[in-house]
Design a protein around this motif. Structure first.
Motif, short mmCIF file in Angstrom:
data_model
loop_
_atom_site.label_atom_id
_atom_site.label_comp_id
_atom_site.label_asym_id
_atom_site.label_seq_id
_atom_site.Cartn_x
_atom_site.Cartn_y
_atom_site.Cartn_z
N CYS A 82 0.84 -1.20 0.00
CA CYS A 82 0.00 0.00 0.00
C CYS A 82 0.87 1.25 0.00
N ILE A 83 0.51 2.20 -0.85
CA ILE A 83 1.14 3.52 -0.86
C ILE A 83 0.03 4.53 -0.64
N LEU A 84 0.04 5.19 0.51
CA LEU A 84 -1.07 6.04 0.92
C LEU A 84 -0.63 7.49 1.10
N THR A 98 -2.09 8.05 8.10
CA THR A 98 -1.73 7.39 9.36
C THR A 98 -2.93 6.73 10.02
N GLU A 99 -4.12 7.32 9.87
CA GLU A 99 -5.33 6.70 10.42
C GLU A 99 -5.63 5.40 9.69
N LEU A 100 -5.46 5.41 8.37
CA LEU A 100 -5.70 4.21 7.58
C LEU A 100 -4.69 3.11 7.94
N VAL A 101 -3.43 3.51 8.13
CA VAL A 101 -2.40 2.55 8.52
C VAL A 101 -2.75 1.91 9.85
N ARG A 102 -3.12 2.74 10.84
CA ARG A 102 -3.46 2.19 12.17
C ARG A 102 -4.59 1.18 12.07
N VAL A 113 3.26 -0.97 4.12
CA VAL A 113 2.48 0.25 3.95
C VAL A 113 3.44 1.43 3.96
N VAL A 114 3.33 2.27 2.95
CA VAL A 114 4.20 3.43 2.80
C VAL A 114 3.34 4.68 2.77
N ILE A 115 3.72 5.68 3.54
CA ILE A 115 3.04 6.97 3.49
C ILE A 115 3.77 7.85 2.48
N GLN A 116 3.00 8.45 1.56
CA GLN A 116 3.57 9.40 0.61
C GLN A 116 3.05 10.78 0.95
N ALA A 131 2.72 5.15 13.63
CA ALA A 131 1.37 4.73 13.27
C ALA A 131 1.34 3.31 12.69
N GLY A 132 2.52 2.79 12.33
CA GLY A 132 2.58 1.44 11.79
C GLY A 132 3.07 1.35 10.37
#
Length: 196
Positions: A82-84, A98-102, A113-116, A131-132
């Motif tokens: 996942c790239i969010l 971060t809410e979606l990751v949690r 899971v990667v935050i962009q 957040a994970g």
């Protein structure tokens, strides 16, 4: 007479590559990052049939967690990445990556899971990791898609370790059942399949 010897050139360290055939779930509320995701998936040799790029409308993000979990139940955590986007804003409301990751982690998702985000300083990255998330990438990645693939490869290998020889995502997990895929593609909210 002194002998002159030349030292052998040191080989540049090669970033670990992503396994072929990963299923990507990318999500961003802006058009340009979604176009970049299309290029990324093509260069990553992603599973084109099941990878999706979401975020054009609110409903896609609202269904993202269920979407990821249903695919993971069939394909396995190692096969889904996942790239969010961190800040997803719509008229109906907003989401934080971060809410979606949690929520994904709380519900048992163990894939990458990667935050962009444009906010990719060290302090921001610490918040994403807390957040994970496995890591973060900026919106403007120096080096373009090859650099991005290298970073994603590092994150995948950091979570799952080295690949056996000749392994790909297709050989790591069970295939996705056609009935699950049909439900996924015929869901109430439109998923933008990479092949469109």
């Amino acid at each position: 007479i002194a002998a002159v010897t030349s030292a052998a050139p040191q080989e540049a360290e090669v970033a670990p590559t992503l396994p072929e055939g990963l299923t990507f779930v990318c999500c961003d509320d802006d058009d340009i990052p979604r176009l970049i995701h299309e290029m990324l998936l093509m260069h990553a040799e992603a599973n084109e049939q099941y990878s999706v790029i979401l975020g054009e409308v609110y409903e896609e993000v609202a269904g993202l967690v269920e979407h990821v979990l249903s695919m993971t139940a069939e394909a396995g955590d190692r096969s889904v990445m996942c790239i969010l986007d961190q800040n997803l804003d719509y008229d109906r409301g907003s989401f934080k990556g971060t809410e979606l990751v949690r929520e994904l982690r709380q519900r048992g998702f163990c894939g990458v899971v990667v935050i962009q985000s444009a906010n990719d300083e060290l302090e921001d990255e610490r918040a994403y990791l807390a957040a994970g998330a496995d890591g973060c990438i900026g919106k403007a990645v120096k080096g373009g898609v090859p650099q991005l693939l290298g970073k994603l490869g590092q994150l995948w290998h950091a979570r799952f370790g080295p690949l056996p020889a000749q392994a790909s995502a297709a050989t790591m997990e069970a295939p996705i059942r056609p009935d699950i895929a049909m439900l996924w593609h015929e869901s109430a909210w439109p998923a933008h399949n990479v092949r469109q």
